[in-house]
Design a protein around this motif. Structure first.
Motif, mmCIF file in Angstrom:
data_model
loop_
_atom_site.group_PDB
_atom_site.id
_atom_site.type_symbol
_atom_site.label_atom_id
_atom_site.label_comp_id
_atom_site.label_asym_id
_atom_site.label_seq_id
_atom_site.Cartn_x
_atom_site.Cartn_y
_atom_site.Cartn_z
ATOM 1 N N VAL A 3 29.187 14.984 32.922
ATOM 2 C CA VAL A 3 27.797 15.157 33.353
ATOM 3 C C VAL A 3 26.979 14.010 32.778
ATOM 4 O O VAL A 3 27.086 13.695 31.600
ATOM 5 C CB VAL A 3 27.230 16.509 32.859
ATOM 6 N N GLY A 4 26.170 13.384 33.629
ATOM 7 C CA GLY A 4 25.257 12.332 33.195
ATOM 8 C C GLY A 4 23.863 12.652 33.671
ATOM 9 O O GLY A 4 23.678 13.219 34.745
ATOM 10 N N ASN A 32 11.056 12.833 37.506
ATOM 11 C CA ASN A 32 12.020 11.767 37.818
ATOM 12 C C ASN A 32 13.367 12.004 37.151
ATOM 13 O O ASN A 32 14.095 11.069 36.870
ATOM 14 C CB ASN A 32 11.470 10.412 37.383
ATOM 15 N N LEU A 33 13.702 13.238 36.922
ATOM 16 C CA LEU A 33 14.963 13.591 36.286
ATOM 17 C C LEU A 33 16.059 13.713 37.344
ATOM 18 O O LEU A 33 15.845 14.278 38.405
ATOM 19 C CB LEU A 33 14.808 14.936 35.561
ATOM 20 N N HIS A 34 17.220 13.145 37.041
ATOM 21 C CA HIS A 34 18.370 13.320 37.934
ATOM 22 C C HIS A 34 19.594 13.605 37.072
ATOM 23 O O HIS A 34 19.836 12.922 36.081
ATOM 24 C CB HIS A 34 18.626 12.077 38.782
ATOM 25 N N VAL A 35 20.345 14.611 37.450
ATOM 26 C CA VAL A 35 21.584 14.971 36.763
ATOM 27 C C VAL A 35 22.725 14.792 37.751
ATOM 28 O O VAL A 35 22.652 15.249 38.886
ATOM 29 C CB VAL A 35 21.546 16.432 36.262
ATOM 30 N N HIS A 36 23.760 14.095 37.314
ATOM 31 C CA HIS A 36 24.935 13.875 38.158
ATOM 32 C C HIS A 36 26.119 14.581 37.512
ATOM 33 O O HIS A 36 26.429 14.352 36.349
ATOM 34 C CB HIS A 36 25.238 12.383 38.289
ATOM 35 N N VAL A 37 26.778 15.448 38.266
ATOM 36 C CA VAL A 37 27.974 16.142 37.795
ATOM 37 C C VAL A 37 29.171 15.508 38.483
ATOM 38 O O VAL A 37 29.261 15.516 39.710
ATOM 39 C CB VAL A 37 27.900 17.658 38.109
ATOM 40 N N GLY A 38 30.061 14.956 37.689
ATOM 41 C CA GLY A 38 31.249 14.310 38.227
ATOM 42 C C GLY A 38 32.331 15.322 38.573
ATOM 43 O O GLY A 38 32.209 16.520 38.319
ATOM 44 N N ALA A 39 33.386 14.820 39.134
ATOM 45 C CA ALA A 39 34.515 15.662 39.520
ATOM 46 C C ALA A 39 35.230 16.192 38.274
ATOM 47 O O ALA A 39 35.310 15.505 37.254
ATOM 48 C CB ALA A 39 35.494 14.850 40.357
ATOM 49 N N PRO A 40 35.766 17.411 38.360
ATOM 50 C CA PRO A 40 36.551 17.941 37.238
ATOM 51 C C PRO A 40 37.728 17.009 36.952
ATOM 52 O O PRO A 40 38.256 16.361 37.853
ATOM 53 C CB PRO A 40 37.045 19.295 37.743
ATOM 54 N N THR A 56 34.690 7.093 29.669
ATOM 55 C CA THR A 56 34.545 6.402 30.954
ATOM 56 C C THR A 56 33.935 7.331 32.005
ATOM 57 O O THR A 56 33.042 6.937 32.762
ATOM 58 C CB THR A 56 35.909 5.875 31.435
ATOM 59 N N ALA A 57 34.401 8.572 32.050
ATOM 60 C CA ALA A 57 33.888 9.527 33.043
ATOM 61 C C ALA A 57 32.419 9.845 32.815
ATOM 62 O O ALA A 57 31.626 9.900 33.760
ATOM 63 C CB ALA A 57 34.717 10.805 33.008
ATOM 64 N N VAL A 58 32.021 10.038 31.562
ATOM 65 C CA VAL A 58 30.620 10.341 31.259
ATOM 66 C C VAL A 58 29.739 9.126 31.536
ATOM 67 O O VAL A 58 28.640 9.256 32.082
ATOM 68 C CB VAL A 58 30.469 10.832 29.802
ATOM 69 N N THR A 59 30.206 7.938 31.194
ATOM 70 C CA THR A 59 29.447 6.720 31.477
ATOM 71 C C THR A 59 29.259 6.539 32.978
ATOM 72 O O THR A 59 28.175 6.187 33.447
ATOM 73 C CB THR A 59 30.147 5.484 30.870
#
Length: 77
Positions: A3-4, A32-40, A56-59
């Protein structure tokens, strides 16, 4: 699951009630908040390899969130 987030230094802090309140009110306080959830993901290898994979995944998730807001930091290598 990486999550970033971008657009705020932090979304929540404190006890559970304060954290939930902060999460619920974040869009109002930080428009102006944005949260990005990456793939499991499944981490493999020794501790050093797992740490590198997670970092690397969090970055990558953070850069995706920052790019969505047009922040120049998202372009840094």
């Amino acid at each position: 699951m990486p999550v970033g987030q971008a657009g705020a230094r932090r979304i929540t802090s404190g006890g559970i009630v304060k954290q939930l309140a902060g999460l619920a009110t974040a869009p109002v306080r930080r428009p102006n908040l944005h949260v990005h959830v990456g793939a499991p993901m499944v981490l493999t290898g020794d501790l050093a390899a797992c740490t590198a994979q997670a970092r690397t995944a969090v970055t990558t998730a953070w850069r995706a969130a920052a790019a969505r807001l047009g922040e120049p930091a998202s372009l840094a290598a």
